[in-house]
Design a protein around this motif. Structure first.
Motif, PDB file in Angstrom:
ATOM      1  N   LEU A   1    -130.028 -72.577-129.981  1.00  0.00           N
ATOM      2  CA  LEU A   1    -129.448 -73.367-128.889  1.00  0.00           C
ATOM      3  C   LEU A   1    -128.977 -72.488-127.742  1.00  0.00           C
ATOM      4  CD1 LEU A   1    -128.577 -76.227-128.003  1.00  0.00           C
ATOM      5  CD2 LEU A   1    -126.359 -75.741-128.998  1.00  0.00           C
ATOM      6  N   HIS A   2    -128.343 -71.355-128.063  1.00  0.00           N
ATOM      7  CA  HIS A   2    -127.819 -70.509-126.986  1.00  0.00           C
ATOM      8  C   HIS A   2    -128.927 -69.858-126.174  1.00  0.00           C
ATOM      9  CE1 HIS A   2    -128.545 -66.520-128.862  1.00  0.00           C
ATOM     10  NE2 HIS A   2    -128.369 -67.173-129.995  1.00  0.00           N
ATOM     11  N   ARG A   3    -130.149 -69.827-126.683  1.00  0.00           N
ATOM     12  CA  ARG A   3    -131.272 -69.315-125.880  1.00  0.00           C
ATOM     13  C   ARG A   3    -132.019 -70.431-125.171  1.00  0.00           C
ATOM     14  NH1 ARG A   3    -135.042 -65.252-128.819  1.00  0.00           N
ATOM     15  NH2 ARG A   3    -135.911 -65.267-126.717  1.00  0.00           N
ATOM     16  N   ARG A   4    -131.867 -71.678-125.662  1.00  0.00           N
ATOM     17  CA  ARG A   4    -132.532 -72.805-124.998  1.00  0.00           C
ATOM     18  C   ARG A   4    -131.760 -73.280-123.778  1.00  0.00           C
ATOM     19  NH1 ARG A   4    -133.232 -75.498-130.563  1.00  0.00           N
ATOM     20  NH2 ARG A   4    -131.243 -76.397-129.987  1.00  0.00           N
ATOM     21  N   MET A   5    -130.447 -73.038-123.747  1.00  0.00           N
ATOM     22  CA  MET A   5    -129.630 -73.519-122.639  1.00  0.00           C
ATOM     23  C   MET A   5    -129.822 -72.629-121.411  1.00  0.00           C
ATOM     24  SD  MET A   5    -128.323 -76.070-123.982  1.00  0.00           S
ATOM     25  CE  MET A   5    -126.892 -76.702-123.187  1.00  0.00           C
ATOM     26  N   PRO A   6    -129.804 -73.229-120.206  1.00  0.00           N
ATOM     27  CA  PRO A   6    -129.961 -72.403-119.003  1.00  0.00           C
ATOM     28  C   PRO A   6    -128.733 -71.533-118.758  1.00  0.00           C
ATOM     29  CG  PRO A   6    -129.522 -74.674-118.416  1.00  0.00           C
ATOM     30  CD  PRO A   6    -129.686 -74.647-119.895  1.00  0.00           C
ATOM     31  N   LYS A   7    -128.977 -70.337-118.247  1.00  0.00           N
ATOM     32  CA  LYS A   7    -127.878 -69.426-117.920  1.00  0.00           C
ATOM     33  C   LYS A   7    -127.679 -69.451-116.411  1.00  0.00           C
ATOM     34  CE  LYS A   7    -128.499 -67.670-122.156  1.00  0.00           C
ATOM     35  NZ  LYS A   7    -129.214 -68.660-122.886  1.00  0.00           N
ATOM     36  N   ARG A   8    -126.435 -69.622-115.980  1.00  0.00           N
ATOM     37  CA  ARG A   8    -126.168 -69.618-114.536  1.00  0.00           C
ATOM     38  C   ARG A   8    -124.926 -68.818-114.255  1.00  0.00           C
ATOM     39  NH1 ARG A   8    -128.189 -74.828-114.932  1.00  0.00           N
ATOM     40  NH2 ARG A   8    -130.105 -75.058-113.763  1.00  0.00           N
ATOM     41  N   GLY A   9    -124.884 -68.217-113.089  1.00  0.00           N
ATOM     42  CA  GLY A   9    -123.667 -67.560-112.639  1.00  0.00           C
ATOM     43  C   GLY A   9    -123.527 -66.150-113.159  1.00  0.00           C
ATOM     44  N   PHE A  10    -122.336 -65.632-112.973  1.00  0.00           N
ATOM     45  CA  PHE A  10    -122.046 -64.245-113.275  1.00  0.00           C
ATOM     46  C   PHE A  10    -120.575 -64.146-113.652  1.00  0.00           C
ATOM     47  CE2 PHE A  10    -120.151 -60.383-111.411  1.00  0.00           C
ATOM     48  CZ  PHE A  10    -120.807 -59.420-112.147  1.00  0.00           C
TER      49      PHE A  10
END
Length: 146
Positions: free
Chosen positions: A57-66
């Motif tokens: 799940l943590h790799r399927r979710m989009p990553k945004r920001g910093f």
């Protein structure tokens, strides 16, 4: 309740599970690992969130920001809260005693939301421009801490 009817909480006095100590123990032969498969092998340890080979799940979710790991976080306090206190001098020790700071090592920033009517000397690590102006207009002092 008295000493004669005190009891330990449920499951407080359970024995440790001893595996691989014969069939009579109930945890013999496969040592509670089941038959075959990844979990039965020696040295097997799956990462948290392992989903049997499916994309986790943590790799399927989009990553945004910093997230800046070097950011400086301040505990903020508005002038409206300071006016309610009715103090003439506020130091970090006094604010900790009043419950506005968790520890004396916290960094404190005073914001200018609200009005001051009495002169207050405030010791803090940072002041917003409007807060400093309002404190000095009321006859108080904004003392910057190193």
């Amino acid at each position: 309740m008295n000493l004669s009817n005190l009891r330990a909480p449920a499951k407080a006095n359970r024995n440790k599970k001893r595996v691989g100590r014969g069939m009579g123990s109930g945890h013999g032969k496969t040592s509670a690992r089941g038959h075959k498969g990844q979990g039965s092998r020696t040295g097997s340890s799956m990462m948290r969130g392992f989903e049997g080979g499916q994309m986790p799940l943590h790799r399927r979710m989009p990553k945004r920001g910093f997230t800046n790991i070097f950011r400086t976080e301040y505990t903020v306090l508005n002038l409206s809260r300071i006016a309610e206190m009715g103090e003439t001098e506020l130091t970090l020790e006094r604010l900790k005693a009043l419950g506005f700071l968790k520890s004396r090592d916290e960094l404190l920033k005073i914001l200018g939301n609200g009005e001051l009517t009495t002169a207050v000397t405030i010791h803090a690590h940072k002041f917003s421009k409007s807060a400093q102006e309002k404190i000095e207009a009321a006859g108080g002092q904004a003392v910057l801490l190193g």
